[in-house]
Enzyme design. Structure first.
Site, PDB file in Angstrom:
ATOM      1  N   HIS A 164      -8.280 -17.494 -20.191  1.00  0.00           N
ATOM      2  CA  HIS A 164      -7.522 -16.715 -21.177  1.00  0.00           C
ATOM      3  C   HIS A 164      -8.486 -16.030 -22.144  1.00  0.00           C
ATOM      4  O   HIS A 164      -9.461 -16.655 -22.544  1.00  0.00           O
ATOM      5  CB  HIS A 164      -6.589 -17.640 -21.955  1.00  0.00           C
ATOM      6  N   GLY A 174      -0.994  10.611  -0.840  1.00  0.00           N
ATOM      7  CA  GLY A 174      -1.425   9.291  -0.378  1.00  0.00           C
ATOM      8  C   GLY A 174      -2.698   8.884  -1.110  1.00  0.00           C
ATOM      9  O   GLY A 174      -2.970   9.350  -2.222  1.00  0.00           O
ATOM     10  N   GLY A 223     -24.113   3.501   7.328  1.00  0.00           N
ATOM     11  CA  GLY A 223     -23.255   3.725   6.161  1.00  0.00           C
ATOM     12  C   GLY A 223     -21.892   4.248   6.580  1.00  0.00           C
ATOM     13  O   GLY A 223     -20.868   3.827   6.063  1.00  0.00           O
TER      14      GLY A 223
END
Ligand code: FAD
Ligand code: NAD
Length: 476
Positions: free
Chosen positions: A449, A187, A43
């Site tokens: 759409h 950041g 992981g």
């Protein structure tokens, strides 16, 4: 096969999104693979302490934000009640679902998983210090992959104690909801985790030393987020720094420095330090294997991710920027393919970057700032989400989609998107850049759409001045 007819033995050090795909791919290529990591299952930072826990919490933050917005549409939910224990349990369940799944896949692929910390003894041998109480062991290899990732960096004088002064790992524990939080660094981590805490009710102040948030991103992409955060956060201090910091029993005394900082002496309940990450290379005894690193500790690699010892590869955060999970996985395939003698090369044109704030910011390929700085001829076609039907139905017109195009060929060089779901939408931009698509290809591909994906097609229409929903002058 090796010259003596054996399966090549591959040792992969670190089981993050670089290491475990490298191990899996190497077994598919017929190699005998040992994967080494201190955790019980693969992981890496991404699953245990990074991408997955942060996105789990950001989903909750986005839900809280949307529930608040719904008051304007005539639906009021009342003020949310946060059960922190339940929330933490939910986040941990998500992590364990993913990591135990990877454990199963590791066994199914017959990858030998060794729990411990590896260190080179020489160019063909690793010593593993176990983290589960077993005896130390040696692993011999024909090839090795260094995929040890990175860890949070802190400016000199900042002592992360996990209680008052947090890094991303301790902040993700959400031990409590502090009344006030100072985030140092505007950041990725500062803004994502700052957004989580703000949504939970903390008064968040961000201090960023550069002139703007997310310094690597184009300014027009950041502006809608900045506007949103100006109300979600207590304060955003740009061109500012923490001059000193002093932990007291009742909080953290902080002295801020910066031309525009009013009241430089402040007390915060907690401080989150998010000023970047540094590679995990110092404990590997790289010299013993003849592997060179640069001044910052990043392992030096070539176009195939080979290190200065050609049978040893390095991938992911430890091999340099950008420190992103998908870049690590891409490198895993390059390195293992090269190991198998295939003509693999690291030649990605578009590594997507996604900041999972609200709105999200995503970009890939050439940024507008890079195009300008390099003097490369380019045109920019921008479609504002104010003109998008779907964005309007969502009550989220605060977005834009832009294409950076090569004027002569009309090729898409880069794509930038800000808005809800931008992280999902950027995948089409990656494909466009990688396949050398032209503006016409985007314009003539029918987009469903009403969706925000249409904004990519509409940005191409803007380039040709044919958008049915927006008239704009092209920028260049
Ligand atoms: P890592 O995931 O760091 O894994 C390296 C593994 O190696 C670790 O398990 C480590 O314990 C192990 N290891 C270290 N030394 C040794 C040793 N000597 N022997 C054996 N094992 C060792 N990126 C994204 O793309 N999207 C995101 O949304 C995102 N969110 C993030 C959020 C946070 C809070 C943080 C901190 C990071 C995030 N990142 C995200 C970055 C991402 O986590 C990293 O880019 C990615 O995990 C790098 O993968 P890696 O395989 O190089 O290393
Ligand atoms: P970052 O590089 O993204 O941001 C650090 C910020 O801190 C910069 O804006 C920098 O100018 C500022 N800074 C540096 N020193 C400072 C100081 N002394 N005072 C004030 N500001 C200062 O680093 P991060 O947010 O720590 O994240 C580390 C890395 O992890 C990222 O670069 C990214 O590669 C990865 N990450 C990715 C994601 C994602 O993909 N969504 C999310 C989290 C982290």
């Amino acid at each position: 096969m090796t010259s003596d007819g054996r399966q090549p033995r591959v040792a992969v050090i670190g089981a993050g999104p670089g290491g475990y795909p490298a191990a899996f791919h190497a077994t598919e290529l017929g190699m005998d693979v040992t994967l080494i990591d201190p955790e019980a299952n693969p992981g890496g930072v991404c699953l245990y302490r990074g991408c997955i826990p942060s996105k789990t919490l950001l989903h909750v933050a986005s839900l809280l934000g949307e529930a608040e917005d719904a008051a304007d549409w005539g639906v009021t939910f009342g003020s949310p009640e946060i059960d922190l224990d339940r929330l933490r349990r939910w986040k941990d369940q998500v992590i364990s679902k993913m990591t135990s799944g990877l454990g199963l896949l590791t066994r199914a692929r017959r990858v030998r998983f060794v729990r411990g910390l590896a260190r080179f003894e020489d160019a063909r041998t690793l010593r593993i210090e176990p983290t589960d109480g077993d005896d130390a062991q040696r692993v011999e290899f024909d090839y090795a992959v260094i995929a040890t990732g990175s860890q949070p960096a802190a400016p000199p004088g900042f002592q992360i104690d996990g209680e008052r002064i947090l890094d991303s790992t301790s902040a993700l524990e959400i031990d409590d909801i502090p009344d006030t939080l100072l985030v140092v660094g505007g950041g990725y981590i500062g803004l994502e985790l700052g957004s989580v805490y703000a949504a939970l009710g903390t008064k968040v102040t961000v201090v960023e030393m550069e002139t703007g948030l997310l310094p690597g991103a184009d300014r027009d992409l950041v502006r809608p987020l900045e506007r949103k955060l100006e109300s979600a956060f207590a304060e955003i201090l740009l061109s500012a720094r923490v001059a000193s910091l002093n932990v007291r029993t009742d909080g953290v005394d902080v002295e801020l420095a910066g031309a525009r900082v009013e009241n430089p002496s402040r007390l915060f309940d907690k401080v989150l330090v998010a000023v970047g990450r540094r590679p995990n290379s110092s404990g590997l005894n790289l010299e013993a294997a003849g592997v060179e690193s640069d001044k910052r500790g990043f392992v030096k690699v070539d176009h195939q991710r080979r290190t200065s010892a050609p049978h040893i590869f390095a991938i992911g955060d430890v091999a340099g920027e950008p420190m992103l999970a998908h870049k690590a996985t891409y490198e895993a395939h390059v390195a293992t393919s090269a190991m198998a003698g295939q003509a693999a090369t690291y030649d990605a044109q578009a590594i997507p970057a996604v900041v999972f704030t609200d709105p999200e910011i995503a970009w890939c390929g050439l940024t507008e700032a890079e195009a300008r700085e390099s003097g490369r001829p380019h045109e920019v076609a921008t479609f504002p989400w104010a003109a998008s039907g779907r964005a309007t139905t969502l009550g989220r017109n605060d977005g834009l989609t832009k294409l950076i195009l090569e004027p002569t060929t009309e090729r898409v060089l880069g794509v930038g998107i800000t808005g809800r779901g931008a992280g999902e939408l950027i995948a089409e931009g990656v494909l466009a850049v990688e396949m050398g698509a032209r503006a016409d290809d985007l314009r003539l591909s029918i987009h469903p759409h009403p969706t925000t994906s249409e904004t990519l097609m509409e940005a191409a229409e803007v380039f040709f001045n044919t958008s049915p929903h927006y008239i704009a002058r092209k920028r260049g």
